[in-house]
Design a protein around this motif. Structure first.
Motif, PDB file in Angstrom:
ATOM      1  N   ARG A  42      80.504  79.720  85.294  1.00 40.46           N
ATOM      2  CA  ARG A  42      80.672  81.036  84.687  1.00 40.46           C
ATOM      3  C   ARG A  42      79.799  82.046  85.430  1.00 40.46           C
ATOM      4  NH1 ARG A  42      80.305  79.145  78.384  1.00 40.46           N
ATOM      5  NH2 ARG A  42      82.403  78.254  78.333  1.00 40.46           N
ATOM      6  N   CYS A  43      80.080  83.300  85.236  1.00 38.94           N
ATOM      7  CA  CYS A  43      79.356  84.350  85.957  1.00 38.94           C
ATOM      8  C   CYS A  43      77.899  84.468  85.538  1.00 38.94           C
ATOM      9  CB  CYS A  43      80.072  85.678  85.781  1.00 38.94           C
ATOM     10  SG  CYS A  43      81.718  85.643  86.532  1.00 38.94           S
ATOM     11  N   ASP A  44      77.547  83.885  84.403  1.00 37.47           N
ATOM     12  CA  ASP A  44      76.139  83.879  84.004  1.00 37.47           C
ATOM     13  C   ASP A  44      75.395  82.677  84.574  1.00 37.47           C
ATOM     14  OD1 ASP A  44      77.033  81.749  82.475  1.00 37.47           O
ATOM     15  OD2 ASP A  44      76.524  82.642  80.546  1.00 37.47           O
ATOM     16  N   GLY A  45      76.086  81.870  85.398  1.00 35.19           N
ATOM     17  CA  GLY A  45      75.451  80.728  86.056  1.00 35.19           C
ATOM     18  C   GLY A  45      75.600  79.408  85.328  1.00 35.19           C
ATOM     19  N   THR A  46      76.203  79.394  84.151  1.00 36.54           N
ATOM     20  CA  THR A  46      76.350  78.149  83.404  1.00 36.54           C
ATOM     21  C   THR A  46      77.635  77.429  83.814  1.00 36.54           C
ATOM     22  OG1 THR A  46      77.467  79.263  81.557  1.00 36.54           O
ATOM     23  CG2 THR A  46      75.079  78.981  81.387  1.00 36.54           C
ATOM     24  N   PRO A  47      77.565  76.105  83.931  1.00 39.96           N
ATOM     25  CA  PRO A  47      78.771  75.341  84.271  1.00 39.96           C
ATOM     26  C   PRO A  47      79.711  75.241  83.073  1.00 39.96           C
ATOM     27  CG  PRO A  47      76.897  73.870  83.957  1.00 39.96           C
ATOM     28  CD  PRO A  47      76.380  75.268  83.819  1.00 39.96           C
ATOM     29  N   ASN A  48      80.998  75.111  83.343  1.00 38.69           N
ATOM     30  CA  ASN A  48      81.981  74.978  82.274  1.00 38.69           C
ATOM     31  C   ASN A  48      83.075  74.016  82.710  1.00 38.69           C
ATOM     32  OD1 ASN A  48      83.004  75.634  79.692  1.00 38.69           O
ATOM     33  ND2 ASN A  48      84.498  76.998  80.601  1.00 38.69           N
ATOM     34  N   CYS A  61      86.551  84.576  84.046  1.00 32.11           N
ATOM     35  CA  CYS A  61      85.605  85.080  85.036  1.00 32.11           C
ATOM     36  C   CYS A  61      84.804  83.888  85.541  1.00 32.11           C
ATOM     37  CB  CYS A  61      84.660  86.101  84.418  1.00 32.11           C
ATOM     38  SG  CYS A  61      85.425  87.694  84.098  1.00 32.11           S
ATOM     39  N   ALA A  62      84.771  83.725  86.851  1.00 35.91           N
ATOM     40  CA  ALA A  62      84.065  82.593  87.449  1.00 35.91           C
ATOM     41  C   ALA A  62      83.477  83.003  88.783  1.00 35.91           C
ATOM     42  CB  ALA A  62      85.020  81.411  87.639  1.00 35.91           C
ATOM     43  N   VAL A  63      82.446  82.274  89.192  1.00 35.78           N
ATOM     44  CA  VAL A  63      81.849  82.491  90.506  1.00 35.78           C
ATOM     45  C   VAL A  63      82.860  82.030  91.551  1.00 35.78           C
ATOM     46  CG1 VAL A  63      79.976  81.800  92.047  1.00 35.78           C
ATOM     47  CG2 VAL A  63      79.512  82.219  89.621  1.00 35.78           C
ATOM     48  N   VAL A  64      83.129  82.893  92.517  1.00 43.86           N
ATOM     49  CA  VAL A  64      84.080  82.570  93.577  1.00 43.86           C
ATOM     50  C   VAL A  64      83.590  81.327  94.320  1.00 43.86           C
ATOM     51  CG1 VAL A  64      85.104  83.358  95.747  1.00 43.86           C
ATOM     52  CG2 VAL A  64      84.869  84.938  93.819  1.00 43.86           C
TER      53      VAL A  64
END
Length: 126
Positions: A42-48, A61-64
């Motif tokens: 996730r964009c806050d740095g947490t894995p999902n 929304c995800a980190v590219v």
């Protein structure tokens, strides 16, 4: 003093999880024949982890570069243009090359930056 605290928390909550590489991703099993497990950051740095049965589509929304298919035959892609009905990922991205509230300069506004701020809280400025 209350104004300073309010200002600091406002700045950090507006920029919490800011990363330079956050974008909407379509994650789908629309053409899949089996349940698919996806993982992403996730964009806050947490894995999902996301499990979708065949026939479903979501936009996250995800980190590219962080989205992966762990199992199944679903697929994902980066949205070329943001979809207005889903979360606006641009709030996580820095608008310039530097983020003034990224106190440790790691490209992410997160709790580590807040801890740096709190480390100096209460000290007298000269």
């Amino acid at each position: 003093m209350k104004l300073l605290i309010s200002f600091c928390f406002t700045i950090f909550s507006l920029n919490l999880g800011a990363q330079l590489t956050c974008q909407q991703h379509v994650i789908t099993t629309a053409t899949a024949t089996e349940t698919t497990q996806f993982s992403y950051t996730r964009c806050d740095g947490t894995p999902n982890t996301l499990n979708l049965i065949p026939g479903f589509t979501t936009i996250q929304c995800a980190v590219v570069g962080s989205v992966a298919v762990n199992s199944g035959d679903g697929w994902w892609g980066i949205m070329a243009e943001p979809h207005p009905d889903w979360e606006d990922c641009s709030v996580y991205n820095c608008q310039s090359s530097s983020c003034p509230t990224d106190l440790n300069n790691d490209g992410i506004i997160q709790m580590a930056d807040m801890l740096i701020l709190l480390q100096f809280y209460g000290q007298i400025c000269e």
